[in-house]
Design a protein around this motif. Sequence first.
Motif, PDB file in Angstrom:
ATOM      1  N   PRO A   3     -38.692 -15.956  68.746  1.00  0.00           N
ATOM      2  CA  PRO A   3     -39.928 -15.180  68.906  1.00  0.00           C
ATOM      3  C   PRO A   3     -40.327 -14.415  67.648  1.00  0.00           C
ATOM      4  O   PRO A   3     -41.479 -14.045  67.482  1.00  0.00           O
ATOM      5  N   ALA A   4     -39.370 -14.193  66.748  1.00  0.00           N
ATOM      6  CA  ALA A   4     -39.699 -13.464  65.517  1.00  0.00           C
ATOM      7  C   ALA A   4     -40.461 -14.342  64.533  1.00  0.00           C
ATOM      8  O   ALA A   4     -41.084 -13.842  63.608  1.00  0.00           O
ATOM      9  N   SER A   5     -40.421 -15.653  64.736  1.00  0.00           N
ATOM     10  CA  SER A   5     -41.116 -16.565  63.833  1.00  0.00           C
ATOM     11  C   SER A   5     -42.619 -16.426  64.008  1.00  0.00           C
ATOM     12  O   SER A   5     -43.122 -16.316  65.115  1.00  0.00           O
ATOM     13  N   GLN A   6     -43.342 -16.454  62.891  1.00  0.00           N
ATOM     14  CA  GLN A   6     -44.798 -16.307  62.910  1.00  0.00           C
ATOM     15  C   GLN A   6     -45.486 -17.472  63.633  1.00  0.00           C
ATOM     16  O   GLN A   6     -46.407 -17.259  64.397  1.00  0.00           O
ATOM     17  N   ASP A   7     -45.018 -18.718  63.387  1.00  0.00           N
ATOM     18  CA  ASP A   7     -45.709 -19.866  63.986  1.00  0.00           C
ATOM     19  C   ASP A   7     -44.977 -20.431  65.210  1.00  0.00           C
ATOM     20  O   ASP A   7     -45.427 -21.396  65.820  1.00  0.00           O
ATOM     21  N   ALA A  10     -39.401 -22.172  64.898  1.00  0.00           N
ATOM     22  CA  ALA A  10     -37.962 -22.076  64.661  1.00  0.00           C
ATOM     23  C   ALA A  10     -37.215 -22.253  65.983  1.00  0.00           C
ATOM     24  O   ALA A  10     -37.604 -21.695  67.004  1.00  0.00           O
ATOM     25  N   THR A  11     -36.162 -23.029  65.966  1.00  0.00           N
ATOM     26  CA  THR A  11     -35.363 -23.242  67.180  1.00  0.00           C
ATOM     27  C   THR A  11     -33.896 -23.087  66.855  1.00  0.00           C
ATOM     28  O   THR A  11     -33.476 -23.181  65.698  1.00  0.00           O
ATOM     29  N   TRP A  12     -33.104 -22.874  67.897  1.00  0.00           N
ATOM     30  CA  TRP A  12     -31.667 -22.756  67.746  1.00  0.00           C
ATOM     31  C   TRP A  12     -31.032 -23.610  68.825  1.00  0.00           C
ATOM     32  O   TRP A  12     -31.377 -23.478  70.006  1.00  0.00           O
ATOM     33  N   TRP A  13     -30.134 -24.518  68.456  1.00  0.00           N
ATOM     34  CA  TRP A  13     -29.514 -25.461  69.395  1.00  0.00           C
ATOM     35  C   TRP A  13     -28.012 -25.244  69.370  1.00  0.00           C
ATOM     36  O   TRP A  13     -27.415 -25.090  68.315  1.00  0.00           O
ATOM     37  N   LEU A  14     -27.402 -25.249  70.538  1.00  0.00           N
ATOM     38  CA  LEU A  14     -25.961 -25.081  70.653  1.00  0.00           C
ATOM     39  C   LEU A  14     -25.417 -26.206  71.528  1.00  0.00           C
ATOM     40  O   LEU A  14     -25.934 -26.448  72.615  1.00  0.00           O
TER      41      LEU A  14
END
Length: 151
Positions: A3-7, A10-14
Amino acid sequence: VDPASQDGTATWWLFESGIIDAFMFAGPTPQAVMEQYHTVTGWPRMPPLCALGKHQSRWNYVDVADSLSVNRKFDEHDIPYDVLWLDIEHTDGKKYFTWHPTHFKDADKLLDGLATTKRKLVTIIDPHIKKDDHYDVYNTLKKKDMFTKTV
Protein backbone atom coordinates in the motif's frame (compact mmCIF):
# COMPACT_ATOMS: atom_id res chain seq x y z
CA VAL A 1 0.27 -5.26 -2.94
CA ASP A 2 2.38 -2.78 -1.04
CA PRO A 3 0.00 0.00 0.00
CA ALA A 4 2.96 2.36 0.42
CA SER A 5 3.71 2.10 -3.29
CA GLN A 6 2.55 5.09 -5.34
CA ASP A 7 1.24 3.04 -8.30
CA GLY A 8 0.21 -0.11 -6.36
CA THR A 9 2.41 -2.48 -8.38
CA ALA A 10 4.81 -3.73 -5.69
CA THR A 11 4.07 -7.25 -4.44
CA TRP A 12 5.53 -9.63 -1.91
CA TRP A 13 5.33 -13.43 -2.38
CA LEU A 14 6.13 -16.08 0.21
CA PHE A 15 6.38 -19.81 -0.53
CA GLU A 16 6.71 -22.21 2.35
CA SER A 17 7.79 -25.09 0.12
CA GLY A 18 8.29 -25.93 -3.50
CA ILE A 19 8.16 -23.78 -6.56
CA ILE A 20 5.19 -22.01 -8.05
CA ASP A 21 4.60 -21.70 -11.77
CA ALA A 22 2.71 -18.51 -12.50
CA PHE A 23 1.43 -17.07 -15.74
CA MET A 24 0.77 -13.37 -16.05
CA PHE A 25 -1.42 -12.20 -18.90
CA ALA A 26 -0.83 -8.53 -19.55
CA GLY A 27 -3.82 -7.92 -21.77
CA PRO A 28 -4.25 -5.00 -22.14
CA THR A 29 -7.96 -5.82 -22.66
CA PRO A 30 -10.09 -8.65 -21.24
CA GLN A 31 -10.33 -10.07 -24.78
CA ALA A 32 -6.53 -10.04 -25.08
CA VAL A 33 -6.18 -11.73 -21.65
CA MET A 34 -8.52 -14.53 -22.77
CA GLU A 35 -6.58 -15.01 -26.02
CA GLN A 36 -3.28 -15.12 -24.10
CA TYR A 37 -4.75 -17.56 -21.57
CA HIS A 38 -6.01 -19.89 -24.29
CA THR A 39 -2.64 -19.92 -26.05
CA VAL A 40 -1.40 -21.62 -22.86
CA THR A 41 -4.38 -23.87 -22.04
CA GLY A 42 -5.82 -24.49 -25.50
CA TRP A 43 -9.18 -23.40 -26.77
CA PRO A 44 -12.30 -24.96 -25.25
CA ARG A 45 -14.16 -27.54 -27.32
CA MET A 46 -17.86 -27.43 -27.99
CA PRO A 47 -19.69 -30.32 -26.32
CA PRO A 48 -21.20 -33.00 -28.55
CA LEU A 49 -24.36 -31.62 -30.16
CA CYS A 50 -26.51 -34.28 -28.46
CA ALA A 51 -25.35 -33.03 -25.05
CA LEU A 52 -27.11 -29.74 -25.68
CA GLY A 53 -30.49 -31.36 -26.37
CA LYS A 54 -33.23 -33.02 -24.30
CA HIS A 55 -32.22 -36.06 -22.27
CA GLN A 56 -34.83 -38.60 -21.23
CA SER A 57 -34.25 -40.50 -18.00
CA ARG A 58 -36.39 -42.39 -15.57
CA TRP A 59 -35.75 -45.08 -13.01
CA ASN A 60 -36.36 -48.66 -14.10
CA TYR A 61 -36.93 -49.07 -17.79
CA VAL A 62 -38.27 -52.62 -17.64
CA ASP A 63 -36.53 -54.07 -20.69
CA VAL A 64 -35.48 -53.43 -24.29
CA ALA A 65 -39.10 -53.37 -25.50
CA ASP A 66 -40.08 -50.80 -22.86
CA SER A 67 -37.12 -48.59 -23.76
CA LEU A 68 -37.91 -48.79 -27.48
CA SER A 69 -41.57 -48.03 -26.72
CA VAL A 70 -40.57 -44.82 -24.93
CA ASN A 71 -38.38 -43.92 -27.89
CA ARG A 72 -41.26 -44.56 -30.30
CA LYS A 73 -43.76 -42.56 -28.22
CA PHE A 74 -41.55 -39.48 -28.30
CA ASP A 75 -41.75 -39.64 -32.10
CA GLU A 76 -45.50 -40.36 -32.09
CA HIS A 77 -46.10 -37.25 -29.98
CA ASP A 78 -43.56 -35.20 -31.95
CA ILE A 79 -41.46 -34.50 -28.85
CA PRO A 80 -37.79 -34.00 -29.68
CA TYR A 81 -35.10 -35.61 -27.57
CA ASP A 82 -31.53 -36.73 -28.15
CA VAL A 83 -30.38 -39.11 -25.41
CA LEU A 84 -32.03 -41.96 -23.49
CA TRP A 85 -30.54 -42.75 -20.07
CA LEU A 86 -30.83 -46.18 -18.43
CA ASP A 87 -30.57 -46.44 -14.65
CA ILE A 88 -28.86 -49.29 -12.77
CA GLU A 89 -31.71 -51.76 -13.44
CA HIS A 90 -30.32 -52.45 -16.93
CA THR A 91 -27.37 -54.28 -15.33
CA ASP A 92 -26.84 -57.89 -14.34
CA GLY A 93 -27.35 -57.81 -10.57
CA LYS A 94 -26.29 -54.15 -10.24
CA LYS A 95 -22.86 -54.93 -11.71
CA TYR A 96 -21.83 -52.02 -13.91
CA PHE A 97 -20.60 -52.62 -17.46
CA THR A 98 -23.01 -55.57 -17.79
CA TRP A 99 -26.48 -56.11 -19.25
CA HIS A 100 -29.32 -57.84 -17.43
CA PRO A 101 -29.29 -61.38 -18.89
CA THR A 102 -33.03 -61.52 -19.70
CA HIS A 103 -34.42 -57.97 -19.69
CA PHE A 104 -31.59 -56.50 -21.76
CA LYS A 105 -30.24 -59.60 -23.49
CA ASP A 106 -31.03 -57.94 -26.84
CA ALA A 107 -29.34 -54.64 -26.02
CA ASP A 108 -28.16 -54.47 -29.64
CA LYS A 109 -31.80 -54.03 -30.70
CA LEU A 110 -32.08 -51.04 -28.37
CA LEU A 111 -28.84 -49.51 -29.65
CA ASP A 112 -29.86 -50.08 -33.28
CA GLY A 113 -33.36 -48.69 -32.65
CA LEU A 114 -31.95 -45.53 -31.11
CA ALA A 115 -29.37 -45.19 -33.89
CA THR A 116 -32.07 -45.30 -36.58
CA THR A 117 -33.70 -42.29 -34.91
CA LYS A 118 -30.29 -40.60 -34.51
CA ARG A 119 -30.39 -40.85 -30.73
CA LYS A 120 -27.76 -41.84 -28.17
CA LEU A 121 -27.83 -44.12 -25.13
CA VAL A 122 -26.22 -43.48 -21.75
CA THR A 123 -26.00 -46.23 -19.15
CA ILE A 124 -25.68 -44.76 -15.67
CA ILE A 125 -22.56 -45.78 -13.78
CA ASP A 126 -22.47 -44.79 -10.12
CA PRO A 127 -19.11 -44.35 -8.34
CA HIS A 128 -19.02 -47.76 -6.71
CA ILE A 129 -18.37 -51.35 -7.76
CA LYS A 130 -20.36 -54.29 -6.47
CA LYS A 131 -18.34 -56.59 -4.24
CA ASP A 132 -18.83 -59.96 -5.92
CA ASP A 133 -16.13 -62.59 -6.42
CA HIS A 134 -17.84 -63.64 -9.67
CA TYR A 135 -17.65 -60.12 -11.16
CA ASP A 136 -14.64 -59.55 -13.44
CA VAL A 137 -14.52 -55.79 -12.83
CA TYR A 138 -14.40 -56.29 -9.06
CA ASN A 139 -11.73 -59.00 -9.34
CA THR A 140 -9.56 -56.92 -11.68
CA LEU A 141 -9.68 -53.85 -9.43
CA LYS A 142 -8.99 -55.98 -6.35
CA LYS A 143 -6.05 -57.74 -8.02
CA LYS A 144 -4.52 -54.40 -9.06
CA ASP A 145 -5.16 -52.89 -5.60
CA MET A 146 -7.10 -49.99 -7.14
CA PHE A 147 -9.93 -49.57 -4.63
CA THR A 148 -10.17 -46.47 -2.47
CA LYS A 149 -8.71 -47.01 0.99
CA THR A 150 -9.32 -45.36 4.32
CA VAL A 151 -6.43 -44.04 6.34
